[in-house]
Motif scaffolding. Sequence first.
Motif, PDB file in Angstrom:
ATOM      1  N   MET A   1     -39.427  -6.478  39.975  1.00 35.53           N
ATOM      2  CA  MET A   1     -39.343  -5.605  41.151  1.00 35.53           C
ATOM      3  C   MET A   1     -40.157  -4.326  40.849  1.00 35.53           C
ATOM      4  O   MET A   1     -40.914  -3.832  41.663  1.00 35.53           O
ATOM      5  CB  MET A   1     -37.864  -5.283  41.387  1.00 35.53           C
ATOM      6  N   ASP A   2     -40.066  -3.831  39.604  1.00 38.64           N
ATOM      7  CA  ASP A   2     -40.759  -2.583  39.296  1.00 38.64           C
ATOM      8  C   ASP A   2     -42.240  -2.705  39.573  1.00 38.64           C
ATOM      9  O   ASP A   2     -42.841  -1.829  40.178  1.00 38.64           O
ATOM     10  CB  ASP A   2     -40.565  -2.258  37.802  1.00 38.64           C
ATOM     11  N   LEU A   3     -42.808  -3.846  39.136  1.00 39.19           N
ATOM     12  CA  LEU A   3     -44.260  -3.982  39.274  1.00 39.19           C
ATOM     13  C   LEU A   3     -44.641  -3.908  40.753  1.00 39.19           C
ATOM     14  O   LEU A   3     -45.618  -3.276  41.137  1.00 39.19           O
ATOM     15  CB  LEU A   3     -44.701  -5.335  38.682  1.00 39.19           C
ATOM     16  N   ALA A   4     -43.818  -4.481  41.598  1.00 46.57           N
ATOM     17  CA  ALA A   4     -44.136  -4.491  43.038  1.00 46.57           C
ATOM     18  C   ALA A   4     -44.167  -3.058  43.567  1.00 46.57           C
ATOM     19  O   ALA A   4     -45.083  -2.662  44.290  1.00 46.57           O
ATOM     20  CB  ALA A   4     -43.076  -5.302  43.792  1.00 46.57           C
ATOM     21  N   LEU A   5     -43.181  -2.273  43.141  1.00 42.37           N
ATOM     22  CA  LEU A   5     -43.131  -0.874  43.609  1.00 42.37           C
ATOM     23  C   LEU A   5     -44.345  -0.116  43.103  1.00 42.37           C
ATOM     24  O   LEU A   5     -45.020   0.594  43.852  1.00 42.37           O
ATOM     25  CB  LEU A   5     -41.839  -0.229  43.066  1.00 42.37           C
ATOM     26  N   LEU A   6     -44.679  -0.338  41.822  1.00 36.59           N
ATOM     27  CA  LEU A   6     -45.831   0.340  41.217  1.00 36.59           C
ATOM     28  C   LEU A   6     -47.100  -0.049  41.974  1.00 36.59           C
ATOM     29  O   LEU A   6     -47.882   0.795  42.409  1.00 36.59           O
ATOM     30  CB  LEU A   6     -45.943  -0.080  39.741  1.00 36.59           C
ATOM     31  N   ALA A   7     -47.237  -1.358  42.196  1.00 37.64           N
ATOM     32  CA  ALA A   7     -48.466  -1.857  42.838  1.00 37.64           C
ATOM     33  C   ALA A   7     -48.574  -1.337  44.273  1.00 37.64           C
ATOM     34  O   ALA A   7     -49.632  -0.885  44.710  1.00 37.64           O
ATOM     35  CB  ALA A   7     -48.452  -3.380  42.824  1.00 37.64           C
ATOM     36  N   SER A   8     -47.450  -1.342  44.977  1.00 45.21           N
ATOM     37  CA  SER A   8     -47.538  -0.939  46.406  1.00 45.21           C
ATOM     38  C   SER A   8     -47.862   0.555  46.506  1.00 45.21           C
ATOM     39  O   SER A   8     -48.676   0.972  47.326  1.00 45.21           O
ATOM     40  CB  SER A   8     -46.213  -1.243  47.108  1.00 45.21           C
ATOM     41  N   THR A   9     -47.257   1.355  45.610  1.00 44.85           N
ATOM     42  CA  THR A   9     -47.581   2.794  45.637  1.00 44.85           C
ATOM     43  C   THR A   9     -49.051   2.982  45.318  1.00 44.85           C
ATOM     44  O   THR A   9     -49.752   3.744  45.978  1.00 44.85           O
ATOM     45  CB  THR A   9     -46.742   3.534  44.574  1.00 44.85           C
ATOM     46  N   PHE A  10     -49.518   2.242  44.286  1.00 46.79           N
ATOM     47  CA  PHE A  10     -50.924   2.381  43.874  1.00 46.79           C
ATOM     48  C   PHE A  10     -51.847   2.094  45.049  1.00 46.79           C
ATOM     49  O   PHE A  10     -52.714   2.913  45.398  1.00 46.79           O
ATOM     50  CB  PHE A  10     -51.223   1.419  42.718  1.00 46.79           C
ATOM     51  N   VAL A  11     -51.616   0.958  45.701  1.00 44.36           N
ATOM     52  CA  VAL A  11     -52.529   0.556  46.781  1.00 44.36           C
ATOM     53  C   VAL A  11     -52.466   1.565  47.930  1.00 44.36           C
ATOM     54  O   VAL A  11     -53.487   2.012  48.443  1.00 44.36           O
ATOM     55  CB  VAL A  11     -52.156  -0.863  47.278  1.00 44.36           C
ATOM     56  N   THR A  12     -51.250   1.973  48.278  1.00 45.28           N
ATOM     57  CA  THR A  12     -51.103   2.898  49.421  1.00 45.28           C
ATOM     58  C   THR A  12     -51.843   4.198  49.139  1.00 45.28           C
ATOM     59  O   THR A  12     -52.632   4.676  49.948  1.00 45.28           O
ATOM     60  CB  THR A  12     -49.605   3.223  49.617  1.00 45.28           C
ATOM     61  N   VAL A  13     -51.602   4.769  47.958  1.00 47.20           N
ATOM     62  CA  VAL A  13     -52.213   6.077  47.649  1.00 47.20           C
ATOM     63  C   VAL A  13     -53.720   5.921  47.502  1.00 47.20           C
ATOM     64  O   VAL A  13     -54.497   6.744  47.997  1.00 47.20           O
ATOM     65  CB  VAL A  13     -51.587   6.663  46.359  1.00 47.20           C
ATOM     66  N   PHE A  14     -54.140   4.805  46.872  1.00 45.70           N
ATOM     67  CA  PHE A  14     -55.581   4.604  46.670  1.00 45.70           C
ATOM     68  C   PHE A  14     -56.297   4.532  48.012  1.00 45.70           C
ATOM     69  O   PHE A  14     -57.313   5.183  48.242  1.00 45.70           O
ATOM     70  CB  PHE A  14     -55.817   3.318  45.873  1.00 45.70           C
ATOM     71  N   LEU A  15     -55.718   3.775  48.940  1.00 47.41           N
ATOM     72  CA  LEU A  15     -56.363   3.639  50.263  1.00 47.41           C
ATOM     73  C   LEU A  15     -56.304   4.966  51.007  1.00 47.41           C
ATOM     74  O   LEU A  15     -57.253   5.350  51.689  1.00 47.41           O
ATOM     75  CB  LEU A  15     -55.661   2.538  51.074  1.00 47.41           C
TER      76      LEU A  15
END
Lengths: 98, 117
Positions: A1-15
């Motif tokens: 679950m952690d990785l999903a949260l990390l990945a989604s934050t990364f993508v959102t902020v990056f975009l």
Amino acid sequence: MDLALLASTFVTVFLAELGDKTQLAIVTISGTSTRPVAVFAGSSLALVLASLLGAAAGGSLSAVIPTDALQLAASAGFLILGLRLILKAAAPETEEAS
Amino acid sequence: MTSESTSPTDHPRRAWFTAFFTTFTTVFLAELGDKTQLAALLLSAQSGRPVLVFVGASLALISSSLVGVLLGRWLAKLMPAHQLERLAGLLMVALSLWLGRQAMLHLSPLPTDLLQG
């Protein structure tokens, strides 16, 4: 679950940052600087600190920090950088060669 | 403030620091002054795992500035220096006017209505 949260934050902020005015500024500064590593270090630290402050100050960011005044200061900073670049570009070739 | 124009005898480390400091201040001021949804995003996610969200956001910010720097270097190879400098200068001035306008609109919404009236 952690990785999903990390990945989604990364993508959102990056975009969110892609094409943002600060990234445009980073492109122009790094393109005209002979110290790209310094530009990278400066911009990364600034972005991380600003978002840390933004999150830490919570919703009351504008109450804590006069954000409009900051934006005016930032616009002055960009203006100075921009004019310097334009003047440097307009400088006669010979002067650049020295 | 980019000090490359100063004489090459300048201490290289000082030139490095000037480039670092110039970039840091302009980006920091612009980013902090900008009420981006970023702060709200980090806030809204705080209920879950604040550290994880912060790490994700920081990695994204660092990657986005890396993309910016690489794009800048690529442009520098593509175009003659003075042409890139003129273009970059114009873009920075445009950015500055846009930022200034945004701040003024927040500071004094009333006068602009008068102007239009």
